[in-house]
Scaffold this active site. Structure first.
Site, PDB file in Angstrom:
ATOM      1  N   LYS A   1       6.588   8.366  -5.413  1.00  0.00           N
ATOM      2  CA  LYS A   1       7.525   7.838  -6.410  1.00  0.00           C
ATOM      3  C   LYS A   1       8.717   7.185  -5.732  1.00  0.00           C
ATOM      4  CE  LYS A   1       6.335  11.469  -9.759  1.00  0.00           C
ATOM      5  NZ  LYS A   1       6.835  12.660 -10.487  1.00  0.00           N
TER       6      LYS A   1
ATOM      7  N   SER B   1      -5.424   1.385  -6.824  1.00  0.00           N
ATOM      8  CA  SER B   1      -6.364   2.507  -6.869  1.00  0.00           C
ATOM      9  C   SER B   1      -6.108   3.323  -8.128  1.00  0.00           C
ATOM     10  CB  SER B   1      -6.191   3.391  -5.630  1.00  0.00           C
ATOM     11  OG  SER B   1      -4.926   4.039  -5.676  1.00  0.00           O
TER      12      SER B   1
ATOM     13  N   CYS C   1       0.847  -1.193   0.000  1.00  0.00           N
ATOM     14  CA  CYS C   1       0.000   0.000   0.000  1.00  0.00           C
ATOM     15  C   CYS C   1       0.881   1.241   0.000  1.00  0.00           C
ATOM     16  CB  CYS C   1      -0.905  -0.003   1.234  1.00  0.00           C
ATOM     17  SG  CYS C   1      -1.961   1.446   1.390  1.00  0.00           S
TER      18      CYS C   1
ATOM     19  N   ARG D   1       2.815  15.623  -3.428  1.00  0.00           N
ATOM     20  CA  ARG D   1       3.512  16.422  -4.450  1.00  0.00           C
ATOM     21  C   ARG D   1       4.935  16.783  -4.030  1.00  0.00           C
ATOM     22  NH1 ARG D   1       0.086  17.501  -8.406  1.00  0.00           N
ATOM     23  NH2 ARG D   1      -2.153  17.499  -7.991  1.00  0.00           N
TER      24      ARG D   1
ATOM     25  N   TYR E   1       7.333  11.651  -2.608  1.00  0.00           N
ATOM     26  CA  TYR E   1       7.482  10.534  -1.679  1.00  0.00           C
ATOM     27  C   TYR E   1       6.837   9.258  -2.233  1.00  0.00           C
ATOM     28  CZ  TYR E   1       9.151  13.856   1.815  1.00  0.00           C
ATOM     29  OH  TYR E   1       9.872  14.813   2.489  1.00  0.00           O
TER      30      TYR E   1
ATOM     31  N   GLU F   1       0.682  -5.028  -4.811  1.00  0.00           N
ATOM     32  CA  GLU F   1      -0.548  -5.735  -4.486  1.00  0.00           C
ATOM     33  C   GLU F   1      -1.718  -5.151  -5.255  1.00  0.00           C
ATOM     34  OE1 GLU F   1      -3.199  -6.913  -0.505  1.00  0.00           O
ATOM     35  OE2 GLU F   1      -1.230  -5.956  -0.306  1.00  0.00           O
TER      36      GLU F   1
END
Length: 389
Positions: free
Chosen positions: A269, A293, A255, A264, A267, A289
């Site tokens: 990436k 989203s 997750c 923005r 973090y 996993e």
């Protein structure tokens, strides 16, 4: 400068004043009513007011234009309504869904934010859905169905409708975490005793939550946690990473959650890139996993695009998907779908062939954006799970 003009008498016996309103003069009925004195019939400019009053309170399902925080009007659908806690008992506020955007922007709005002149006549939603479905392609309908069941594949149709009805309204409006107050995006299944709270206070270390600020302050004096759970495996300046969970399904990331105050800042990436560095150290391919989203899918496609196209730009000779997977630790299926989405792969004589025109690669790389924070592999102190055993 403006000037005041005397009313002029029209041919039909009425007079028009300076603001364009007409007053009727009839023989034997005396002068028109004076300002502030009601006449036997309501003035014509009362019609819009009476028409607006006729649609109130708005019914659930009503579609109307709503003024959002950008100062512009957007189409919304009324999801729920409730009486105002203070004021006239007949006044309501409305929970609306901005039909152009994701549910995370749904919110409670007051009546003055709604343009009542734009209220649409109620129509049967089943009829509307049927009419809409006739205009959609099979692919579009499949995409909508996937969106509705995402994350709830185990539910049948009746259970899914019950779940959507139960979670359609956000129960907590904001949370306080450290020095930040954060607006929530969706419904959260908090215990019933928190159902009357619009705001919750969280400990930023153990994530316990309380109803009142005073409770949080008492908790903070006792809480002895000062970092996330798990073992610290990476530190570079002020950035640290902690490991806690091992995936039996071989996912390299379960997750991604970047809290709004830290979004923005690359973090997300960084977390994706870091997970693949762990996979490389394990000597196996990794994948996130599922299901992803909407924002997670965008982030992963961006990462896969940047990594794969950067290699294709530097690699002058032919390269296979298997070789790309070995070099990047990205699963072959993820490589294939990424390159297909970029129209960089063709199927010839029973095998996939990568077609990498340099100009096309540059265009896709530009669209994918920057890579974000670098992972300094020399700062990674971690032993793969199988070696720990």
């Amino acid at each position: 400068m403006g000037s005041a003009e005397a009313p002029t008498t029209a041919e039909n016996g009425s007079t028009t004043n300076c603001n364009g309103n007409q007053q009727q003069l009839e023989d034997g009925k005396g002068p028109p009513p004076q300002d502030g004195v009601p006449s036997g019939n309501p003035p014509e400019n009362d019609a819009p007011r009476r028409r607006k009053a006729g649609v109130l309170p708005l019914e659930v399902g009503t579609r109307v234009m709503c003024c959002w925080r950008d100062g512009k009007f957007h189409p919304v659908k009324v999801i729920e309504r409730r009486k105002m806690p203070c004021g006239d008992p007949s006044e309501y506020e409305y929970y609306v869904h901005y039909t152009e955007y994701n549910r995370r922007l749904d919110e409670w709005v007051k009546l003055e934010q709604l343009d009542l002149d734009s209220v649409e006549t109620d129509i049967d939603e089943k009829v509307e859905d049927k009419a809409t479905s006739l205009k959609m392609t099979r692919h579009q309908k499949r995409k909508i169905d996937e969106t509705h069941v995402e994350g709830h594949e185990e539910l049948d149709a009746a259970s899914l409708r019950e779940h959507e009805e139960f979670t359609k309204v956000k129960n907590i409006a904001t949370i306080e975490l450290g020095k930040h107050e954060i607006e929530t995006w969706y419904f959260s299944p908090f215990p019933p005793e928190y159902s009357d709270c619009s705001k919750l206070f969280f400990c930023e270390f153990c994530l316990n939550f309380m109803k009142r600020k005073e409770q949080l302050q008492r908790h903070m004096r006792k809480c002895d946690l000062k970092h996330p759970p798990g073992d610290e495996i990476y530190r570079n300046g002020t950035l640290s990473m902690f490991e806690e969970k091992h995936s039996e399904e071989s996912y390299n990331l379960a997750c991604i959650l970047t809290l709004p105050p830290y979004q923005r800042k690359s973090y997300g990436k960084f977390l994706i890139a870091f997970s693949y560095e762990l996979s490389k150290k394990e000597g196996k391919v990794g994948t996130p996993e599922r299901p992803l989203s909407d924002l997670g899918l965008v982030s992963y496609r961006g990462y896969w695009t940047r990594v794969l196209l950067d290699i294709l730009k530097k690699h002058k000779s032919n390269i296979s998907i298997k070789e790309l997977s070995d070099m990047t630790a990205i699963k072959a299926e993820d490589i294939l779908t990424t390159l297909q989405g970029l129209d960089l792969i063709q199927y010839r004589k029973g095998q996939h062939v990568i077609c990498a025109d340099p100009k096309v690669l540059d265009r896709h790389l530009k669209a994918a954006g920057r890579g974000g924070l670098e992972v300094d592999v020399s700062k990674l102190i971690w032993t793969p799970y199988k070696e720990q055993g």
